[in-house]
Motif scaffolding. Structure first.
Motif, short mmCIF file in Angstrom:
data_model
loop_
_atom_site.label_atom_id
_atom_site.label_comp_id
_atom_site.label_asym_id
_atom_site.label_seq_id
_atom_site.Cartn_x
_atom_site.Cartn_y
_atom_site.Cartn_z
N VAL A 158 0.86 -1.17 0.00
CA VAL A 158 0.00 0.00 0.00
C VAL A 158 0.90 1.23 0.00
O VAL A 158 1.66 1.44 0.94
CB VAL A 158 -0.93 0.03 1.24
CG1 VAL A 158 -1.78 1.28 1.25
CG2 VAL A 158 -1.79 -1.22 1.27
N LYS A 159 0.81 2.00 -1.06
CA LYS A 159 1.62 3.20 -1.16
C LYS A 159 0.98 4.30 -0.32
O LYS A 159 -0.21 4.56 -0.44
CB LYS A 159 1.72 3.65 -2.61
CG LYS A 159 2.65 4.81 -2.80
CD LYS A 159 2.85 5.11 -4.25
CE LYS A 159 3.80 6.27 -4.40
NZ LYS A 159 4.06 6.57 -5.80
N ARG A 160 1.79 4.90 0.51
CA ARG A 160 1.29 5.98 1.35
C ARG A 160 1.11 7.23 0.50
O ARG A 160 1.90 7.50 -0.39
CB ARG A 160 2.24 6.28 2.49
CG ARG A 160 2.37 5.14 3.46
CD ARG A 160 3.25 5.52 4.61
NE ARG A 160 4.54 6.00 4.14
CZ ARG A 160 5.41 6.66 4.87
NH1 ARG A 160 5.14 6.94 6.12
NH2 ARG A 160 6.55 7.07 4.37
N ARG A 161 0.09 7.97 0.81
CA ARG A 161 -0.15 9.22 0.09
C ARG A 161 0.18 10.39 1.01
O ARG A 161 -0.07 10.34 2.21
CB ARG A 161 -1.61 9.32 -0.35
CG ARG A 161 -1.98 8.24 -1.33
CD ARG A 161 -3.40 8.43 -1.82
NE ARG A 161 -3.47 7.82 -3.12
CZ ARG A 161 -3.66 8.47 -4.24
NH1 ARG A 161 -3.84 9.77 -4.23
NH2 ARG A 161 -3.69 7.85 -5.40
N ARG A 162 0.71 11.42 0.39
CA ARG A 162 1.01 12.62 1.16
C ARG A 162 -0.28 13.37 1.47
O ARG A 162 -1.22 13.36 0.68
CB ARG A 162 1.93 13.52 0.37
CG ARG A 162 3.29 12.91 0.18
CD ARG A 162 4.14 13.81 -0.63
NE ARG A 162 4.49 14.97 0.19
CZ ARG A 162 5.33 15.91 -0.19
NH1 ARG A 162 5.89 15.84 -1.36
NH2 ARG A 162 5.60 16.93 0.59
N LYS A 163 -0.30 14.04 2.59
CA LYS A 163 -1.45 14.86 2.93
C LYS A 163 -1.44 16.10 2.06
O LYS A 163 -0.38 16.68 1.78
CB LYS A 163 -1.39 15.27 4.40
CG LYS A 163 -1.55 14.10 5.34
CD LYS A 163 -1.49 14.58 6.76
CE LYS A 163 -1.63 13.41 7.70
NZ LYS A 163 -1.51 13.82 9.09
#
Length: 188
Positions: free
Chosen positions: A150-155
């Motif tokens: 799961v690729k983390r997304r930037r806020k």
């Protein structure tokens, strides 16, 4: 016969060690693990065979335990070109004709790597026999679940309106446009 526990399975594995003549005057003999014997009975350096100066012993039988928490390590080992079992030998402190004792039998390359970090143990890699390979494969199929990446997304943050942190605070100049602003401290 494998033993089953809620989070592990165990099978006895015998370890065969070969003694050959040493090639230097400082080492009388060279010792190497030559095979593993799944389902073997108890043994304590039982002589299996001799050919001239070469002797092979059934050194010991230890449990090979597969843990659910290490299923990923077993899966990685099964994906290698030659799946293997790792035997860890320690020097025998007792006065004996046999300078090594079998300490651990494992199918986890990660655990074997941990023992390689120490110079006190000898780690031997032995090809996994077909029956043992099938047993480990069945264990991995039953208990290993690969985690999805799961690729983390930037806020979403609007950073273009604030200039905090621009400049190097170590440079003392009266008018540095790029220096971070300092907060003035009130003295009481």
């Amino acid at each position: 016969m494998p033993k089953s526990f809620p989070n592990a399975q165990t099978i006895p594995v015998g370890v065969a060690v070969r003694r050959t003549p040493g090639v230097t005057r400082w080492a009388k003999h060279a010792w190497r693990v030559s095979a593993v014997l799944p389902g073997a009975g108890a043994a304590d350096w039982k002589l299996l065979r001799t050919e001239g100066d070469v002797a092979e012993f059934h050194a010991a039988t230890l449990p090979l335990t597969l843990y659910v928490s290490d299923a990923e390590a077993y899966a990685h080992e099964l994906q290698t070109r030659d799946p293997s079992i790792y035997i860890i030998l320690r020097q025998n402190e007792a006065a004996s004709d046999f300078p090594w004792k079998v300490a651990v039998v494992t199918a986890s390359p990660y655990e074997a790597q941990d023992y390689c970090d120490s110079s006190e143990e000898l780690v031997e890699k032995i090809p996994m026999p077909e029956g043992l390979h099938a047993w480990v494969l069945e264990f991995v199929e039953n208990f290993y679940e690969e985690e999805a990446f799961v690729k983390r997304r930037r806020k979403n943050m609007n950073v273009d309106q604030v200039e905090d942190g621009i400049g190097d605070p170590r440079i003392r100049q009266v008018s540095d446009v790029y220096r971070a602003p300092r907060r003035k401290v009130a003295l009481n």
